[in-house]
Design an enzyme around this catalytic site. Structure first.
Site, PDB file in Angstrom:
ATOM      1  N   CYS A 387       1.040   4.643   0.128  1.00  0.00           N
ATOM      2  CA  CYS A 387       1.587   3.315   0.434  1.00  0.00           C
ATOM      3  C   CYS A 387       0.465   2.361   0.869  1.00  0.00           C
ATOM      4  O   CYS A 387      -0.281   1.886   0.026  1.00  0.00           O
ATOM      5  CB  CYS A 387       2.705   3.441   1.465  1.00  0.00           C
ATOM      6  SG  CYS A 387       3.852   2.066   1.359  1.00  0.00           S
ATOM      7  N   HIS A 513       6.327   7.405  -0.699  1.00  0.00           N
ATOM      8  CA  HIS A 513       6.001   8.375   0.366  1.00  0.00           C
ATOM      9  C   HIS A 513       6.332   9.796  -0.088  1.00  0.00           C
ATOM     10  O   HIS A 513       7.427  10.302   0.215  1.00  0.00           O
ATOM     11  CB  HIS A 513       6.759   8.021   1.643  1.00  0.00           C
ATOM     12  CG  HIS A 513       6.214   6.818   2.323  1.00  0.00           C
ATOM     13  ND1 HIS A 513       5.148   6.881   3.200  1.00  0.00           N
ATOM     14  CD2 HIS A 513       6.535   5.513   2.216  1.00  0.00           C
ATOM     15  CE1 HIS A 513       4.860   5.667   3.625  1.00  0.00           C
ATOM     16  NE2 HIS A 513       5.681   4.809   3.036  1.00  0.00           N
ATOM     17  N   GLU A 515       5.351  12.579   1.006  1.00  0.00           N
ATOM     18  CA  GLU A 515       5.487  13.546   2.105  1.00  0.00           C
ATOM     19  C   GLU A 515       6.947  13.787   2.495  1.00  0.00           C
ATOM     20  O   GLU A 515       7.284  14.846   3.028  1.00  0.00           O
ATOM     21  CB  GLU A 515       4.675  13.089   3.325  1.00  0.00           C
ATOM     22  CG  GLU A 515       5.198  11.870   4.092  1.00  0.00           C
ATOM     23  CD  GLU A 515       4.777  10.520   3.507  1.00  0.00           C
ATOM     24  OE1 GLU A 515       4.417  10.469   2.311  1.00  0.00           O
ATOM     25  OE2 GLU A 515       4.818   9.510   4.243  1.00  0.00           O
TER      26      GLU A 515
HETATM   27  N1  GLN Z   1       2.455  -2.579   5.166  1.00  0.00           N
HETATM   28  C1  GLN Z   1       2.558  -2.234   3.781  1.00  0.00           C
HETATM   29  C2  GLN Z   1       3.774  -2.864   3.126  1.00  0.00           C
HETATM   30  O1  GLN Z   1       4.692  -3.263   3.775  1.00  0.00           O
HETATM   31  C3  GLN Z   1       2.574  -0.738   3.606  1.00  0.00           C
HETATM   32  C4  GLN Z   1       3.796  -0.087   4.155  1.00  0.00           C
HETATM   33  C5  GLN Z   1       3.669   1.406   4.233  1.00  0.00           C
HETATM   34  O2  GLN Z   1       2.573   1.936   4.210  1.00  0.00           O
HETATM   35  N2  GLN Z   1       4.770   2.097   4.380  1.00  0.00           N
HETATM   36  O3  GLN Z   1       3.816  -2.959   1.931  1.00  0.00           O
END
Ligand code: GLN
Length: 554
Positions: A387, A513, A515
């Protein structure tokens, strides 16, 4: 699958102090029932007033666990999925905030016209409705385990405990079981264990009309028979229903220890279910490998919340699962991105075989992450960006390799000249913070021949998201022309989901994500391949070092 009798319910409450591992205990008993062939789910009742943990700081609450249907939930739901392999949904986590929200919405609509809306019966009815609803699921569950957050005696827990009392009456004592998790402290100076806090905590439960059927006593030392007898006598249960919940090296040992002590059989007997042998062979094998791996490899996690490991719970567990599949232990090196920002990456990253940049929010420490990624990219160290980790990798690549000026994400610099990471169109008008990110499962198509495709061994995947920003497709041609590979794309909205690099042994960034979907005996494919790449890197380094020593010696 078992015959469908009345759904059974097991409530888990906690006493004396918080953080005794109620979630792991519930998940472990869930595993023992699942291993006996029952269809099991687990729900968490959280007494706080936030509607969900999505708006809570990771420092306060740890990780936010996202389900396929896009709910932002308590991190215990991650343990549930990892232990019982049942997909959680928004029905599996209820907060006081949600309960009041529903009741107040109904009141405004006029559903209770003429009545005074009260904790009993309106709030308790809504709690019971949600417990019943969770048991319905896609196919009705045989057994629903319910973890009540907080500690008995908390003001906020009271309506939940009252609801359990009513629920037991309504569903029948034979269909409901109460398990209470408590602390039996060991006083080192006198060499004694103390049962009094447990007695008090059970007294508190009884004040509200709940009698525990089973006690799980957290202890540092073995619980002697006379202590069990005493606890049983004071708390009105049979000594064979008082179990010890020892401190263990790995949380995955807990189901096995419970089974060995007879917890599984006692639960089955109490609920009037048919006794049978559980199949725990795979689980035992897994734990054996967790405890005694053939190799180890050091991987760094560079983030902002590194002194609170609960913020990265699912990542830590994904490394345990993927370690087992590589017959290795993954030793995690925690790096504070602000420290790297201040001192540079070289002194921190010289001894690692892999770098992971996890998700995160806000500008603090970003430049440290970008510096760490540059180091890993240039030295050929396996890199896995999740992310925000992917977003930082794209920024680094655009700056260093593509040579673009003033590159950033608009999250960190809204007026950057080259916003390679930008707010999604659907996010521009959003002003409410709660539940408004891109959340939950989305499809992604993988490019054949990429690392991601090799790992998943399939073209179409589905993964869970929680973010507002995206790779800006306006820069794709520039990025690709310098060696960035778009390895995965969302087929519906054409957003970039996976990136890789042409000139690097293993460099993978994902917008989702992964994980959150790693489980015991089903390690996530990308984590599995990342650990494999780190092991290969380590081996390669060793061979190179050996060669150098050989040349020096001659
Ligand atoms: N802050 C970034 C976004 O909102 C990444 C979010 C995250 O890593 N879950 O896109």
């Amino acid at each position: 699958m078992r015959d469908k009798g009345h759904t059974k319910y097991i409530f888990f409450t906690g006493g004396v102090v918080s953080s005794l591992g109620k979630g792991i205990s519930a998940a472990s008993i869930g595993r023992l029932l699942k291993a006996r062939g029952y269809n099991v789910t687990i729900i968490k009742l959280d007494p706080y007033i936030n509607v969900d943990p999505g708006t809570l700081s990771p420092f306060q609450h740890g990780e936010v666990y996202v389900t396929d249907d896009g709910a932002e939930t308590d991190l215990d739901l991650g343990h549930y999925e990892r232990f019982i392999h049942t997909n959680m949904t928004r029905r599996n986590n209820t907060t006081t905030g949600q309960i009041y929200y529903t009741v107040i919405t109904k009141e405004r609509r006029g559903d209770y016209l003429g009545k005074t809306v009260q904790v009993i019966p309106h709030i308790t009815d809504e709690i019971k409705r949600r417990i019943l609803q969770a048991g319905e699921g896609d196919s009705r569950y045989d057994i629903v385990l319910i973890e009540v957050g907080g500690t008995v005696g908390d003001i906020e827990s009271q309506p939940f405990l009252e609801a359990i009392r009513q629920f037991t009456l309504e569903q029948g004592h034979q269909n409901v079981m109460n398990v209470h998790l408590t602390l039996v402290p060991y006083i080192r100076a006198s060499g004694e264990i103390k049962t009094k806090p447990t007695q008090h905590s059970v007294m508190k439960l009884r004040e509200i009309g709940l009698q525990p059927d089973m006690l799980l006593c957290r202890t540092e030392v073995p619980l002697p028979q006379d202590a069990r007898d005493k606890i049983a006598l004071f708390c009105s249960l049979l000594p064979e229903m008082v179990f010890e919940a020892r401190d263990v090296d790995s949380i995955y040992e807990v189901p096995l220890l419970f089974e060995q002590d007879g917890v599984g059989d006692r639960v089955v007997a109490r609920l009037g279910l048919e006794p049978c042998e559980p199949d725990l062979s795979g689980w035992k094998n897994f734990v054996r490998k967790v405890k005694d791996p053939s190799a180890y490899v050091r991987i760094a996690i560079c983030g902002k919340y590194t002194n609170l490991h609960d913020s990265y719970k699912s990542i830590i567990e994904a490394f345990v699962h993927s370690g087992v599949e590589n017959d290795a232990r993954v030793e995690l090196k925690w790096l504070d991105s602000e420290e790297i920002e201040a001192k540079g990456p070289a002194q921190f990253l010289g001894d690692i075989a892999g770098l992971l940049i996890p998700g995160g929010f806000g500008e603090r420490g970003i430049e440290g992450k970008i510096a760490a990624i540059r180091y890993a990219r240039e030295k050929g160290i396996p890199f896995f960006g999740i992310c925000l980790g992917l977003q930082c990798a794209v920024i680094e690549f655009a700056r260093t390799v593509c040579g673009l000026e003033d590159v950033n994400s608009t999250e960190f610099n809204p007026s950057a000249q080259n916003p390679v990471i930008d707010l999604m169109e659907t996010q521009v008008q959003v002003s409410q913070k709660g539940g408004t990110m891109r959340l939950g499962a989305y499809r992604c198509l993988l490019e054949p021949g990429t690392h991601a495709h090799q790992a998943y061994k399939t073209v179409e995947i589905s993964e869970r998201h929680r973010h507002r920003y995206e790779v800006n497709n306006g820069y794709l041609e520039t990025l690709k022309s310098r060696g960035l590979i778009v390895a995965g794309t969302n087929p519906d909205n054409h957003l970039v989901e996976v990136i890789e690099l042409r000139d690097h042994p293993w460099f993978v960034g994902v917008q989702f994500h992964p994980e959150l979907k790693s489980r015991v005996l089903q390690a996530h494919p990308l984590f599995r391949e990342f650990v494999a790449a780190a092991l290969a890197f380590k081996l390669h380094q060793q061979e190179r070092d050996d060669k150098e020593t050989f040349h020096e010696d001659n």
